[in-house]
Design an enzyme around this catalytic site. Structure first.
Site, short mmCIF file in Angstrom:
data_model
loop_
_atom_site.label_atom_id
_atom_site.label_comp_id
_atom_site.label_asym_id
_atom_site.label_seq_id
_atom_site.Cartn_x
_atom_site.Cartn_y
_atom_site.Cartn_z
N MET A 51 8.16 7.09 5.77
CA MET A 51 9.02 7.61 6.84
C MET A 51 8.87 9.13 6.94
O MET A 51 9.75 9.84 7.43
CB MET A 51 10.48 7.23 6.60
N GLY A 76 4.91 11.75 -4.71
CA GLY A 76 4.96 10.31 -4.92
C GLY A 76 4.23 9.55 -3.83
O GLY A 76 3.47 8.61 -4.11
N HIS A 77 4.42 9.96 -2.58
CA HIS A 77 3.69 9.33 -1.47
C HIS A 77 2.18 9.54 -1.65
O HIS A 77 1.39 8.62 -1.43
CB HIS A 77 4.11 9.96 -0.13
N GLY A 115 6.08 2.30 -3.80
CA GLY A 115 6.60 2.91 -5.03
C GLY A 115 7.69 2.06 -5.65
O GLY A 115 8.52 1.48 -4.95
N SER A 132 12.36 11.87 -0.69
CA SER A 132 12.48 12.78 0.45
C SER A 132 13.87 13.38 0.52
O SER A 132 14.06 14.51 1.00
CB SER A 132 12.15 12.04 1.74
#
Length: 285
Positions: A30, A36-37, A147, A186
């Site tokens: 998003m 992490g992404h 994740g 995020s």
């Protein structure tokens, strides 16, 4: 890196890749990307010939309109990070592309919905499973990467794929953490300086709970202690702090067998001001 915004553009791009016999991995996001992404992108790049990322702030998974309105957006920076990470294409649809006028279908998993974020965020999980199913159908990847910070979501997506016979492998990637072991999210951008000092308490408490449970301490007693420590550290509210099965999210009780305890995770969701943080930790690690 190609950017496509419509299903028609997406279909044309994917047809060329499939014609060349290239295997495809997808990372769904998003936006508001963090390390992490990018770790998911790295995992996808190792397994596949092509990697496509999606950026879509899915309105159907927000149970709180204020949460949706305040969700961080920086698309230009996200695209820069994805290009630098070697992503081959980004699918960037608008809400009308995903949910055209008259849209009325929901993908809902009956199992594993009545606990954790499914219980505390009404409609959230249905929103997640609906949009993920749509994206899997539109993209038809060989593998999709998620994740494990959102472990309930990961299990539900696995169940959707299994139950609907979708031809894709769901790959779980361990949680990436900031300095201090706070799970990357995020939403961490919303934390002020004082809250950032408090936030790592979640991991510290989970880590201690794991050690105490493995030493044979009472599950209920240890969880009660953990709630007290989290609140005393400065958190405003706890949605849940529980031990549940890694396989099907069954609640682990005082009477659970040693085998069940070893196959469980600690799950926590707590609020710092208006920011909700979640995390989980495997007991067996």
């Amino acid at each position: 890196m190609q950017i496509v915004k419509t299903r028609k553009e997406l279909k044309k791009l994917l047809a060329s890749w499939k014609a060349a016999g290239e295997e495809l991995g997808v990372v769904m996001t998003m936006g508001a990307l963090h390390a992490g992404h990018l770790g998911l992108v790295e995992a996808a790049s190792k397994d596949n010939d092509k990697v496509i990322a999606t950026i879509f702030i899915n309105p159907k998974q927000f149970d709180n309109k204020n949460d949706l309105a305040s969700y961080p957006i920086d698309t230009d920076e996200d695209l820069r990070k994805l290009k630098q990470a070697g992503v081959d294409a980004v699918y960037l649809p608008q809400a009308g592309e995903m949910y055209p006028e008259g849209y009325s279908t929901t993908v809902s998993v009956a199992a594993m919905q009545d606990c954790l974020c499914g219980a505390t965020r009404p409609g959230h999980m249905d929103g997640v499973t609906t949009v993920v199913t749509k994206l899997l159908i539109q993209i038809s990847p060989d593998r999709a990467y998620f994740g494990q910070k959102d472990f309930q979501q990961y299990l539900l997506i696995q169940r959707v794929v299994r139950d609907l016979d979708l031809p894709v492998d769901i790959i779980g990637v361990p949680t990436y953490r900031e300095e201090g072991r706070l799970a990357m999210s995020s939403r961490n951008r919303r934390l002020n300086e004082a809250q950032r000092k408090i936030a790592p308490t979640l991991f510290q408490v989970q880590n201690t709970i794991r050690d105490l449970v493995l030493q044979g301490e009472s599950v209920d007693h240890v969880l009660e202690w953990g709630e007290k420590v989290i609140l005393e550290a400065g958190f405003d509210k706890i949605d849940y702090l529980e031990l549940r099965s890694e396989e099907n999210l069954t609640l682990i009780s005082e009477t659970a067998t040693r085998e069940a305890v070893m196959g469980s995770r600690i799950f926590v969701a707590a609020w710092l001001g208006t920011t909700r943080l979640i995390d989980n930790l495997s007991i067996s690690r």
